[in-house]
Design a protein around this motif. Structure first.
Motif, PDB file in Angstrom:
ATOM      1  N   UNK A   3      10.370   6.979  11.581  1.00  0.00           N
ATOM      2  CA  UNK A   3       9.754   7.929  10.665  1.00  0.00           C
ATOM      3  C   UNK A   3       8.350   7.474  10.311  1.00  0.00           C
ATOM      4  N   UNK A   4       7.482   8.451  10.080  1.00  0.00           N
ATOM      5  CA  UNK A   4       6.149   8.115   9.601  1.00  0.00           C
ATOM      6  C   UNK A   4       6.261   7.620   8.174  1.00  0.00           C
ATOM      7  N   UNK A   5       5.439   6.662   7.842  1.00  0.00           N
ATOM      8  CA  UNK A   5       5.466   6.076   6.505  1.00  0.00           C
ATOM      9  C   UNK A   5       4.339   6.643   5.659  1.00  0.00           C
ATOM     10  N   UNK A   6       4.542   6.626   4.353  1.00  0.00           N
ATOM     11  CA  UNK A   6       3.495   6.940   3.390  1.00  0.00           C
ATOM     12  C   UNK A   6       3.315   5.692   2.536  1.00  0.00           C
ATOM     13  N   UNK A   7       2.110   5.127   2.562  1.00  0.00           N
ATOM     14  CA  UNK A   7       1.822   3.908   1.812  1.00  0.00           C
ATOM     15  C   UNK A   7       0.909   4.229   0.646  1.00  0.00           C
ATOM     16  N   UNK A   8       1.189   3.633  -0.500  1.00  0.00           N
ATOM     17  CA  UNK A   8       0.311   3.687  -1.656  1.00  0.00           C
ATOM     18  C   UNK A   8      -0.285   2.297  -1.809  1.00  0.00           C
ATOM     19  N   UNK A   9      -1.609   2.204  -1.669  1.00  0.00           N
ATOM     20  CA  UNK A   9      -2.289   0.916  -1.762  1.00  0.00           C
ATOM     21  C   UNK A   9      -3.103   0.913  -3.051  1.00  0.00           C
ATOM     22  N   UNK A  10      -2.710   0.062  -3.991  1.00  0.00           N
ATOM     23  CA  UNK A  10      -3.474  -0.062  -5.227  1.00  0.00           C
ATOM     24  C   UNK A  10      -4.561  -1.109  -5.019  1.00  0.00           C
ATOM     25  N   UNK A  11      -5.728  -0.850  -5.564  1.00  0.00           N
ATOM     26  CA  UNK A  11      -6.846  -1.760  -5.353  1.00  0.00           C
ATOM     27  C   UNK A  11      -7.418  -1.644  -3.956  1.00  0.00           C
ATOM     28  N   UNK A  12      -7.264  -0.491  -3.353  1.00  0.00           N
ATOM     29  CA  UNK A  12      -7.656  -0.306  -1.962  1.00  0.00           C
ATOM     30  C   UNK A  12      -9.142  -0.246  -1.694  1.00  0.00           C
ATOM     31  N   UNK A  30      -0.203   7.047  12.817  1.00  0.00           N
ATOM     32  CA  UNK A  30       0.696   8.148  12.463  1.00  0.00           C
ATOM     33  C   UNK A  30       1.100   8.119  10.987  1.00  0.00           C
ATOM     34  N   UNK A  31       0.823   7.025  10.300  1.00  0.00           N
ATOM     35  CA  UNK A  31       1.206   6.880   8.892  1.00  0.00           C
ATOM     36  C   UNK A  31       0.130   7.458   7.970  1.00  0.00           C
ATOM     37  N   UNK A  32       0.541   7.777   6.749  1.00  0.00           N
ATOM     38  CA  UNK A  32      -0.372   8.268   5.725  1.00  0.00           C
ATOM     39  C   UNK A  32      -0.616   7.146   4.726  1.00  0.00           C
ATOM     40  N   UNK A  33      -1.891   6.910   4.411  1.00  0.00           N
ATOM     41  CA  UNK A  33      -2.250   5.862   3.456  1.00  0.00           C
ATOM     42  C   UNK A  33      -2.962   6.526   2.281  1.00  0.00           C
ATOM     43  N   UNK A  34      -2.448   6.280   1.082  1.00  0.00           N
ATOM     44  CA  UNK A  34      -3.052   6.781  -0.152  1.00  0.00           C
ATOM     45  C   UNK A  34      -3.626   5.580  -0.888  1.00  0.00           C
ATOM     46  N   UNK A  35      -4.907   5.667  -1.259  1.00  0.00           N
ATOM     47  CA  UNK A  35      -5.578   4.562  -1.946  1.00  0.00           C
ATOM     48  C   UNK A  35      -5.791   4.929  -3.404  1.00  0.00           C
ATOM     49  N   UNK A  36      -5.398   4.018  -4.285  1.00  0.00           N
ATOM     50  CA  UNK A  36      -5.597   4.176  -5.720  1.00  0.00           C
ATOM     51  C   UNK A  36      -6.402   2.980  -6.208  1.00  0.00           C
ATOM     52  N   UNK A  37      -7.560   3.248  -6.805  1.00  0.00           N
ATOM     53  CA  UNK A  37      -8.404   2.158  -7.270  1.00  0.00           C
ATOM     54  C   UNK A  37      -9.131   2.591  -8.534  1.00  0.00           C
ATOM     55  N   UNK A  38      -9.230   1.707  -9.512  1.00  0.00           N
ATOM     56  CA  UNK A  38      -9.918   1.998 -10.765  1.00  0.00           C
ATOM     57  C   UNK A  38     -11.439   1.976 -10.594  1.00  0.00           C
ATOM     58  N   UNK A  39     -11.917   1.484  -9.472  1.00  0.00           N
ATOM     59  CA  UNK A  39     -13.346   1.374  -9.179  1.00  0.00           C
ATOM     60  C   UNK A  39     -14.101   0.645 -10.284  1.00  0.00           C
TER      61      UNK A  39
END
Length: 51
Positions: A3-12, A30-39
């Motif tokens: 299966x394709x993965x969905x990753x949440x990367x904090x501090x990306x 093939x995977x989805x990467x979501x980046x969350x960062x406070x900048x």
């Protein structure tokens, strides 16, 4: 079949996070990467400009 993965990367947008995101996308397109960062002082959008 995997299966394709969905990753949440904090501090990306930081140095280590951005390099991890770039590595992951290159090796697992093939995977989805979501980046969350406070900048804050450590995060920089330019680190992820290529994606």
């Amino acid at each position: 079949m995997t299966k394709n993965k969905v990753l949440l990367v904090t501090g990306g947008a930081g140095f280590i996070g951005a390099n991890f995101v770039l590595y992951w996308i290159q090796n697992n397109p093939e995977d989805t990467v979501i980046v969350l960062d406070a900048l804050t002082y450590a995060g920089n959008r330019e680190n992820l400009a290529s994606v």
